[in-house]
Design a protein around this motif. Structure first.
Motif, short mmCIF file in Angstrom:
data_model
loop_
_atom_site.label_atom_id
_atom_site.label_comp_id
_atom_site.label_asym_id
_atom_site.label_seq_id
_atom_site.Cartn_x
_atom_site.Cartn_y
_atom_site.Cartn_z
N THR A 55 0.83 -1.21 0.00
CA THR A 55 0.00 0.00 0.00
C THR A 55 0.86 1.26 0.00
O THR A 55 0.61 2.21 -0.74
N ILE A 56 1.90 1.23 0.83
CA ILE A 56 2.75 2.42 0.98
C ILE A 56 3.61 2.64 -0.27
O ILE A 56 3.71 3.77 -0.77
N SER A 57 4.19 1.57 -0.80
CA SER A 57 5.00 1.75 -2.01
C SER A 57 4.08 2.08 -3.18
O SER A 57 4.41 2.92 -4.03
N GLN A 69 1.77 6.24 7.47
CA GLN A 69 2.02 4.81 7.71
C GLN A 69 1.34 4.28 8.96
O GLN A 69 0.97 3.11 9.02
N ASP A 70 1.12 5.16 9.94
CA ASP A 70 0.37 4.69 11.12
C ASP A 70 -1.07 4.32 10.72
O ASP A 70 -1.62 3.32 11.17
N SER A 71 -1.63 5.13 9.85
CA SER A 71 -3.00 4.84 9.40
C SER A 71 -3.04 3.55 8.58
O SER A 71 -3.97 2.75 8.70
N VAL A 72 -2.02 3.38 7.73
CA VAL A 72 -1.99 2.18 6.90
C VAL A 72 -1.87 0.93 7.78
O VAL A 72 -2.57 -0.06 7.56
N GLU A 73 -1.03 0.99 8.78
CA GLU A 73 -0.85 -0.17 9.65
C GLU A 73 -2.15 -0.54 10.35
O GLU A 73 -2.51 -1.71 10.46
N SER A 112 -4.34 9.63 5.48
CA SER A 112 -4.39 9.14 4.13
C SER A 112 -3.77 7.75 4.06
O SER A 112 -2.65 7.56 4.50
N ILE A 113 -4.54 6.78 3.56
CA ILE A 113 -3.94 5.45 3.35
C ILE A 113 -3.64 5.21 1.87
O ILE A 113 -3.01 4.23 1.52
N ASN A 114 -4.10 6.12 1.02
CA ASN A 114 -3.93 5.87 -0.41
C ASN A 114 -2.77 6.64 -1.02
O ASN A 114 -2.35 6.34 -2.13
N GLY A 115 -2.26 7.62 -0.27
CA GLY A 115 -1.10 8.35 -0.73
C GLY A 115 -1.30 8.96 -2.10
O GLY A 115 -2.32 9.56 -2.39
N ALA A 116 -0.28 8.75 -2.96
CA ALA A 116 -0.30 9.37 -4.27
C ALA A 116 -0.91 8.45 -5.32
O ALA A 116 -1.05 8.82 -6.48
N ASN A 117 -1.25 7.23 -4.92
CA ASN A 117 -1.86 6.28 -5.85
C ASN A 117 -2.46 5.13 -5.05
O ASN A 117 -1.74 4.43 -4.36
N ARG A 118 -3.75 4.96 -5.15
CA ARG A 118 -4.41 3.88 -4.41
C ARG A 118 -4.21 2.55 -5.10
O ARG A 118 -4.25 2.47 -6.33
N LEU A 119 -4.03 1.50 -4.33
CA LEU A 119 -4.00 0.17 -4.91
C LEU A 119 -5.43 -0.33 -5.07
O LEU A 119 -6.28 -0.11 -4.21
N GLY A 120 -5.66 -1.01 -6.17
CA GLY A 120 -6.97 -1.60 -6.42
C GLY A 120 -7.34 -2.53 -5.27
O GLY A 120 -6.48 -3.23 -4.74
N SER A 121 -8.60 -2.51 -4.88
CA SER A 121 -9.20 -3.33 -3.83
C SER A 121 -8.94 -2.81 -2.41
O SER A 121 -9.47 -3.36 -1.46
N PRO A 130 10.94 3.77 5.34
CA PRO A 130 11.46 5.04 4.83
C PRO A 130 11.31 5.11 3.32
O PRO A 130 11.34 4.07 2.64
N PRO A 131 11.14 6.33 2.79
CA PRO A 131 10.91 6.47 1.35
C PRO A 131 12.00 5.77 0.54
O PRO A 131 13.18 5.86 0.85
N ALA A 132 11.57 5.07 -0.49
CA ALA A 132 12.50 4.34 -1.34
C ALA A 132 11.97 4.38 -2.76
O ALA A 132 10.91 4.96 -3.02
N GLU A 133 12.71 3.77 -3.65
CA GLU A 133 12.27 3.72 -5.04
C GLU A 133 11.14 2.70 -5.17
O GLU A 133 11.15 1.68 -4.48
N ARG A 134 10.17 2.99 -6.04
CA ARG A 134 9.11 2.00 -6.27
C ARG A 134 9.60 1.01 -7.31
O ARG A 134 9.91 1.40 -8.43
N ILE A 135 9.65 -0.24 -6.92
CA ILE A 135 10.14 -1.24 -7.86
C ILE A 135 9.06 -2.28 -8.14
O ILE A 135 8.48 -2.86 -7.22
#
Lengths: 578, 133, 247
Positions: free
Chosen positions: A69-71, A79-83, A382-391, A570-575
């Protein structure tokens, strides 16, 4: 019916009904009003197809769901909300099973899960490919058994009643009779969903006009991350009808006019015959939609009467699987495109689908106004950030609907004060509506202004944006606000006056459009669904932060930033694709 | 409920001839009407029983009476209504009875067919009793 | 004009009109346009005062049911070109009071839906900690068809009994009652039976069969009702023959 309730919900979709049920079950003495501009079972939750994410398999983990979700959200999620979200999602989905939701099953009778875009494991619960429909009807039918739930069906909310930073209720029009009433409450939860109709080409229903976002914004609550708009990569041309991501999760291919699975050219992995999680067609939606634009630029798309398309190929999946797991997709293709996906390619193109941003809330749905809560697509946790994952969104409406319900019920129970000032406000609002929206033929047609707004948004705030087009759009929208003041109203009946409602909805959409454009203009980076051609890289130094947009008394926007909460990732590259 | 704001809704009464608008509506009304003819056949049967009970002369009188053209026509019409009712009834059977064999629903036409088969066997049995036996 | 089709649209304004009237509009009808696109064209370009309901325009929300050339249809799933050269007549759904133009009052349906208790009834709630109720795909298939009802009410509009007998519960609500009765997780069929057979509800149906024909989701409410009658009949037979088993 008394016009005072303990908790008032604006919107009767998945989030609203979940909140209503939660309140009714926790405290049966509280009176709950569900105020919705449509009958609850017409709400747009009904159109969701693919599924709802929640970890249930032994080989899966909450941390993996959180990481996906975060990546997927390009590190803009709190991230607290996502967890918290990933932990509560399975329980909420299970609760719905106990209410009768017809989830698809494994042969042994256990809940079945399917793969979904951007997810590293199978964790998407589904009811064939009408998941939202079944969830909504299960929630609606369950809500019928609670006597404390009072429905205001086909009531359109025009204003939040606010006194001294605290919300005391709403003003609403009953469509059937045209009467305008104040409905007061100890707490109000906005559950009005998204705003896809701000754009011309969208999967969103006609009712998705950003009502709740505009209501909160006008009442003084800031909106967050409004620049992040999700384009779903596979919509049918002309209608914009969604072809669920589940088609790709079950093994469908996206191919260009040369028959190539073009996603391999965009860092999304190598084509394999079987679907690979977090790879190729199961990459995140922002990447797939961006790849489409690049394919069009390369001349690899197929031209049609309704713009360029690529093809979704399901032919190799076979009739049996399509009928069992994707029957609605087949039905939609046959009905609207005269195409049978068992033997033919489906033309698809990216289509506006979801608003990651919304009313800024905390984990309990609380906004910055006391007594005002928001849950579902209208909110930004916000749990969807800059792009929500489907479902994730179908789980989100349950988790945050329930949380907002609990929090609002608690607030309403401990704050029973009333305000007389708001009754004067309500009288003013009644006058405004009566004067403002009476018959008037001098101005422009509602549809013309709406078309111009939608065109402006598509041109400036689409998959790729630039500072220049955005600032032009900001000017155009400002001008549209002025022109809207003298819009034509032909209908002066009190009874079911849908033209007046369309005008009010256009006003909401113009507000929302302005916040989208102004938020996008100020974010000088590219992240997730917000891609700036003039700032193509992510800039964590300046923009690892939520955009908060406030409305100033003169109607202009003020933008500030709020740092993202980072806990363990921590922020990283999306792979993708490895 | 809220008189001020509740202008009258328009209620369109169903036309007297609504049942002519669609074939299925007509079939529905005919099936309803068939009850009259079935009632007649019951009465006819009771008259027959009474006639038989009163002896040969009475029975012969009954037969003569039954052979009158009007009664023959009435009984032919009644028979066709009974057949119509039976057919629609059997066609409906698969809707009302969903039978599962090895967890798979038995196809509707098989259920209807088994009903027709039972009908044919029963009719055959009666025919054998009356004519052959 | 050969690229246009005439739509005859029923109009009714309760403040003034005593009867429905028909207004004609000329609209384009490209191949991909549904009847609803025609109505939207009228509202957006020709006459803003036309009222009707619509939302998802993909055949799943159930809002846009109307009578098209005499047949109950979802207007988002009915193509204008199929009615060429026209005219095509659009009226509100039959058997419901008309509020305005093409908008009908659905309160009766909502009340009847609630009356059949369309929710999962358990004698004892299973705690969430014990996980899901197991349900095999075959068990799911027992009720799945009836769970597909989108509450569009086309069936009620097609049913003459619904129009004639105001007590009749109607095809959609009975199908939804069956949806729960046939769900292995549900234990409330007895409660629903009391409601439906008390009412004289289901016995109103004499199997016209139109409800199943017009259903856009193949729910087959007619089948649901016949099955229900069989269940109800068996039940009363049982309680007649075995009164000691009580109710």
């Amino acid at each position: 019916m008394s016009n005072h309730h303990d908790v008032l919900l604006v919107g009767g979709g998945g989030a609203g009904l979940r909140a209503a049920i939660e309140i009714a079950e926790t405290n049966s003495h509280l009176s709950i009003a569900v105020v919705s501009k449509v009958y609850p079972m017409r709400s747009h939750t009904v159109s969701a197809e693919g599924g709802a994410a929640g970890v249930i398999r032994d080989d899966d983990s909450l941390d993996e769901h959180a990481y996906d979700t975060i990546s997927g959200g390009d590190w803009l999620c709190d991230q607290d909300s996502v967890e918290m979200f990933v932990e509560e999602a399975p329980r909420e989905l299970l609760r719905l099973e106990h209410s009768g939701c017809p989830w698809s099953r494994e042969p042994d009778g256990q809940i079945a899960v399917r793969a979904f875009g951007g997810m590293k494991n199978k964790r998407t619960w589904f009811a064939a490919d009408k998941t939202g429909f079944h969830m909504l009807h299960t929630l609606f039918q369950t809500s019928l058994k609670y006597k404390s739930v009072v429905r205001y069906d086909e009531w359109f909310v025009t204003k939040l009643l606010v006194d001294d930073g605290r919300v005391y209720g709403v003003v609403a029009i009953e469509l059937m009779s045209g009467r305008i009433e104040a409905i007061t409450a100890g707490a109000v939860i906005l559950c009005t969903g998204g705003c896809g109709r701000v754009f011309p080409f969208t999967t969103n229903a006609n009712i998705k006009n950003g009502d709740g976002m505009s209501l909160a914004y006008r009442a003084g609550a800031p909106l967050a991350d409004m620049e992040f708009i999700q384009y779903h990569p596979t919509g049918l041309p002309f209608t914009g009808i969604l072809i669920t991501e589940a088609t790709r999760a079950e093994g469908g291919y996206l191919i260009n006019k040369n028959g190539d699975r073009y996603l391999q050219d965009y860092g999304l992995g190598k084509p394999e015959p079987k679907p690979v999680l977090r790879s190729m067609e199961l990459g995140p939606r922002d990447r797939l939609s961006q790849a489409f634009v690049k394919e069009v630029e390369k001349g690899h798309a197929v031209d049609t009467d309704f713009g360029p398309v690529v093809h979704l190929d399901l032919r190799h999946l076979g009739e049996e699987l399509i009928n069992r797991k994707l029957p609605f997709v087949r039905e939609l293709c046959l009905k609207y495109e005269n195409i049978d996906p068992v033997t033919e390619l489906i033309p698809v193109r990216p289509v506006v689908h979801y608003m990651m941003g919304g009313v800024h809330t905390d984990m309990n749905g609380a906004t910055s106004l006391a007594g005002l809560y928001a849950a579902g697509e209208v909110a930004c946790v916000s749990i969807n950030g800059a792009n929500r994952l489907g479902s994730n969104s179908l789980s989100e409406i349950l988790v945050f609907g329930a949380r907002a319900g609990r929090a609002a019920a608690e607030y309403a129970s401990s704050h029973t004060d009333t305000s007389t000032a708001v009754l004067a406000q309500a009288a003013d609002e009644r006058n405004r509506l009566q004067q403002r929206f009476t018959r008037k033929r001098s101005g422009e047609r509602i549809a013309d202004l709406r078309d111009e707004m939608q065109k402006t948004m598509e041109q400036s705030a689409g998959i790729y944006r630039s500072g220049e087009s955005l600032s032009q759009a900001a000017d155009t929208l400002h001008e549209l606000q002025d022109r809207f003041a003298s819009v034509t109203i032909e209908d002066d009946s009190r009874t079911f006056n849908t033209e007046r409602i369309s005008a009010l909805e256009l006003a909401y959409m113009l507000d929302v459009a302005e916040t989208i454009v102004n938020s996008a203009l100020r974010r000088e980076e590219s992240r997730g669904a917000h891609q700036r051609t003039d700032f193509p890289a992510r800039d964590d130094k300046r923009y690892l932060a939520h955009t908060l947009i406030h409305r100033e008394p003169d109607g202009s926007c003020r933008v500030e930033y709020l740092p993202v909460t980072i806990t363990r990732w921590p922020p990283a590259e999306r792979i993708y694709g490895t | 409920m809220y008189t001020n704001y509740h202008p009258r809704w328009h209620r369109k009464p169903m036309s007297t001839y609504w049942w002519l608008e669609r074939r299925s509506y007509l079939a529905f009304i005919l099936r309803e009407v068939s009850s009259v003819f079935i009632a007649w056949l019951v009465v006819f049967l009771m008259l027959l029983v009474r006639a038989v009970g009163r002896g040969d002369a009475s029975y012969q009188q009954f037969l003569d009476w039954s052979a009158r053209p009007l009664l023959v026509v009435l009984n032919i019409v009644s028979l066709s209504f009974v057949v119509f009712h039976a057919i629609t009834w059997f066609n409906l059977a698969p809707k009302a009875m969903v039978v599962y064999v090895r967890q798979r629903p038995v196809p509707g036409h098989l259920i209807a067919a088994s009903n027709y088969l039972a009908w044919a066997v029963a009719s055959g049995l009666v025919a054998w009793l009356v004519l052959g036996g | 004009m050969n690229d246009r089709i005439t739509m005859q649209v029923a109009r009714y304004l309760p403040e003034g009109d005593a009867e429905l009237s028909y207004q004609e509009y000329e609209v384009p009808y490209p191949r991909e346009w549904v009847v609803l696109d025609g109505l939207n064209y009228i509202k957006d370009r020709l006459d803003g005062s036309l009222s009707y309901r619509w939302s998802c325009r993909m055949g799943i929300c159930g809002s846009c049911g109307m009578t098209v050339n005499g047949e109950p249809k979802l207007t988002c799933a009915t193509f204008l070109a199929d009615y060429a050269p026209g005219p095509v007549r659009i009226e509100p759904l039959q058997n419901f009071p008309v509020i305005r133009d093409l908008v009908v009052d659905t309160g009766d349906f909502m009340r009847k839906l609630t009356s059949v208790k369309p929710w999962l009834i358990r004698e004892e709630e299973k705690p969430l900690s014990e996980g899901e109720h197991l349900q095999t795909p075959a068990e799911l298939d027992q009720y799945k068809q009836y769970s597909m009802c989108i509450n569009c009410m086309l069936c009620c509009a097609a049913c003459p009994v619904y129009g004639l007998d105001s007590e009749f519960v109607g095809p959609a609500a009975i199908a939804l009652a069956q949806r729960y009765n046939l769900d292995g997780r549900d234990q409330g069929s007895k409660l629903r039976l009391d409601v439906l057979s008390d009412h004289e509800g289901i016995w109103g149906c004499t199997f016209v069969g139109e409800c199943s024909k017009v259903c856009p989701e193949n729910v087959d409410p007619a089948g649901a009702i016949q099955r229900y009658k069989l269940t109800a009949a068996m039940d009363s037979l049982k309680s007649f023959l075995m009164p000691w088993r009580g109710s």
